[in-house]
Design a protein around this motif. Structure first.
Motif, PDB file in Angstrom:
ATOM      1  N   ASP A 230       0.818  -1.206   0.036  1.00  0.00           N
ATOM      2  CA  ASP A 230       0.392   0.188   0.056  1.00  0.00           C
ATOM      3  C   ASP A 230       0.931   1.400   0.051  1.00  0.00           C
ATOM      4  OD1 ASP A 230      -1.788   2.191   0.544  1.00  0.00           O
ATOM      5  OD2 ASP A 230      -2.355   0.943   2.041  1.00  0.00           O
ATOM      6  N   ASN A 231       1.430   1.571  -0.919  1.00  0.00           N
ATOM      7  CA  ASN A 231       2.232   2.410  -1.257  1.00  0.00           C
ATOM      8  C   ASN A 231       1.481   4.029  -0.467  1.00  0.00           C
ATOM      9  OD1 ASN A 231       3.558   5.363  -3.493  1.00  0.00           O
ATOM     10  ND2 ASN A 231       4.645   3.786  -2.450  1.00  0.00           N
ATOM     11  N   TYR A 234       2.374   4.037   3.147  1.00  0.00           N
ATOM     12  CA  TYR A 234       3.634   4.020   3.755  1.00  0.00           C
ATOM     13  C   TYR A 234       3.861   5.669   2.580  1.00  0.00           C
ATOM     14  CZ  TYR A 234       4.404  -0.406   4.350  1.00  0.00           C
ATOM     15  OH  TYR A 234       4.620  -1.774   5.096  1.00  0.00           O
ATOM     16  N   ASN A 271       5.734  -0.902  -3.969  1.00  0.00           N
ATOM     17  CA  ASN A 271       6.450   0.331  -3.151  1.00  0.00           C
ATOM     18  C   ASN A 271       8.067   0.532  -2.216  1.00  0.00           C
ATOM     19  OD1 ASN A 271       5.366   2.314  -0.893  1.00  0.00           O
ATOM     20  ND2 ASN A 271       5.030  -0.164   0.065  1.00  0.00           N
TER      21      ASN A 271
END
Length: 390
Positions: A230-231, A234, A271
């Motif tokens: 889940d970019n 982050y 990611n």
């Protein structure tokens, strides 16, 4: 047949295909090497349950049936690091295993004697700490932010001094476990009206304790959150921690990535590549796993079921298990400039204990272990050695 019924039938068939050949006795596991993987790449495993399993009488066996120490089995098949959680006072919390500093030191000595390195994972809780649970230790209850910063600092430093006194300092330290939503709730909970200032102070207190004791910065430090693909998450988390709150003095961004919960490894690779460049940090998968069977060997429901198998994308078998881990390793190894430093498998030894009575002897994880129901090593262990080109 109606369209939705046809889709339902196809989905059920897919799960059956994935679950096929779930027996460990299938054909030999085959693992394609990851090009360019170095000897220093972390091929690790979290073995925090090991002392309690051994105390309960669990025995581990090599693939040929020879009884062996579990760490020796791991070493034989290429594992070069272990990860150990530390709870403050486990008797106050309950849950799987009662791992504290004393037990962690004992396992650390065993691992170091085998030439393996160690990551210590401070939960700063008496029990499980994760995105849904960050329970302040009983002895720190009702402390304000300044008291909690001192608590985190002192507990971290005193624990590491305890290890240093035995010449057993770990090679890496994790400040908090899956702290996506903060730590030491409610004071350090995220999101927060102060834009994470209190939370950042807690993290900084733990980091400063490590660096005070280890002035040469020989011990790496890690900050670990979940949902490794889940970019956007982050960016939100580390922009707040690093850019806006100035917590920069750590080495590694750790992620949890389970293919059956977190999606495809391509998202993980993208990611990790992005955040390693954006924040100038090394990256590591601190937790991953996959199931080898859908069978349940105790009265505790399993976390990996037909539903998770359907989402995971791999066969439910030792081969599928090894392939899933291999693909996670490949995603990390693909991060440019050598910033992808490794992968830890979470609790490969948490097998079901026959006739378990106490809660902390029950396992919802036994079908994600790398041992069968009798404690015999699965061929999926080969991924740790065969993934490296020879």
């Amino acid at each position: 047949m109606k369209l939705r019924e046809w889709k339902k039938m196809l989905a059920g068939a897919a799960v059956l295909v994935l679950a096929a050949a779930a027996s460990p006795a299938e054909a030999a596991v085959s693992v394609d090497p990851v090009p360019g993987m170095t000897d220093s790449f972390i091929r690790g495993a979290d073995v925090s349950m090991l002392p309690d399993l051994e105390r309960a009488g669990v025995k581990f066996y090599d693939m040929d049936g020879t009884q062996m120490d579990e760490l020796a089995i791991m070493k034989k098949y290429g594992v070069n690091w272990i990860r150990l959680r530390i709870w403050n006072h486990p008797s106050q919390g309950g849950g799987g295993g009662a791992m504290n500093a004393k037990k962690a030191l004992g396992v650390t000595k065993r691992a170091h004697a085998l030439g393996m390195k160690v990551l210590l994972d401070f939960h700063y809780s008496d029990t499980w700490a994760d995105p849904g649970h960050q329970i302040t230790p009983t002895s720190w209850k009702n402390h304000n932010i300044e008291q909690l910063k001192a608590d985190v600092h002192d507990f971290t430093r005193e624990t590491l001094e305890y290890f240093a006194d035995e010449d057993e300092l770990p090679e890496m330290v994790q400040i908090g476990n899956e702290i996506t939503n903060g730590m030491l709730w409610p004071v350090g909970q995220l999101p927060a009206k102060d834009d994470g200032r209190a939370f950042a102070g807690l993290v900084e207190a733990g980091l400063s304790a490590v660096h005070e004791l280890d002035k040469a910065h020989a011990v790496k430090t890690m900050i670990h959150i979940d949902r490794g693909g889940d970019n956007a998450l982050y960016h939100r988390f580390f922009d707040q921690l690093i850019t806006r709150n100035g917590v920069r003095d750590f080495d590694v961004i750790g992620v949890s990535f389970y293919p059956f919960w977190n999606g495809r490894t391509k998202a993980l690779e993208e990611n990790l590549t992005d955040i390693s460049a954006r924040y100038g940090k090394e990256v590591c998968v601190a937790e991953t796993a996959y199931g080898f069977t859908l069978d349940n060997y105790d009265r505790q429901g399993n976390l990996f079921t037909a539903k998770e198998a359907g989402m995971g994308g791999y066969r439910v078998s030792p081969q599928g298990q090894a392939q899933a881990v291999r693909d996670v390793m490949a995603a990390v190894a693909a991060v440019p400039d050598g910033r992808g430093i490794g992968v830890f498998y979470w609790e490969p030894d948490w097998v079901a204990i026959p006739d378990a009575v106490r809660d902390n002897q029950l396992s919802g994880w036994e079908n994600l272990a790398l041992f069968d129901k009798n404690g015999r090593a699965l061929e999926s262990w080969k991924v740790f050695s065969d993934v490296q080109s020879r």
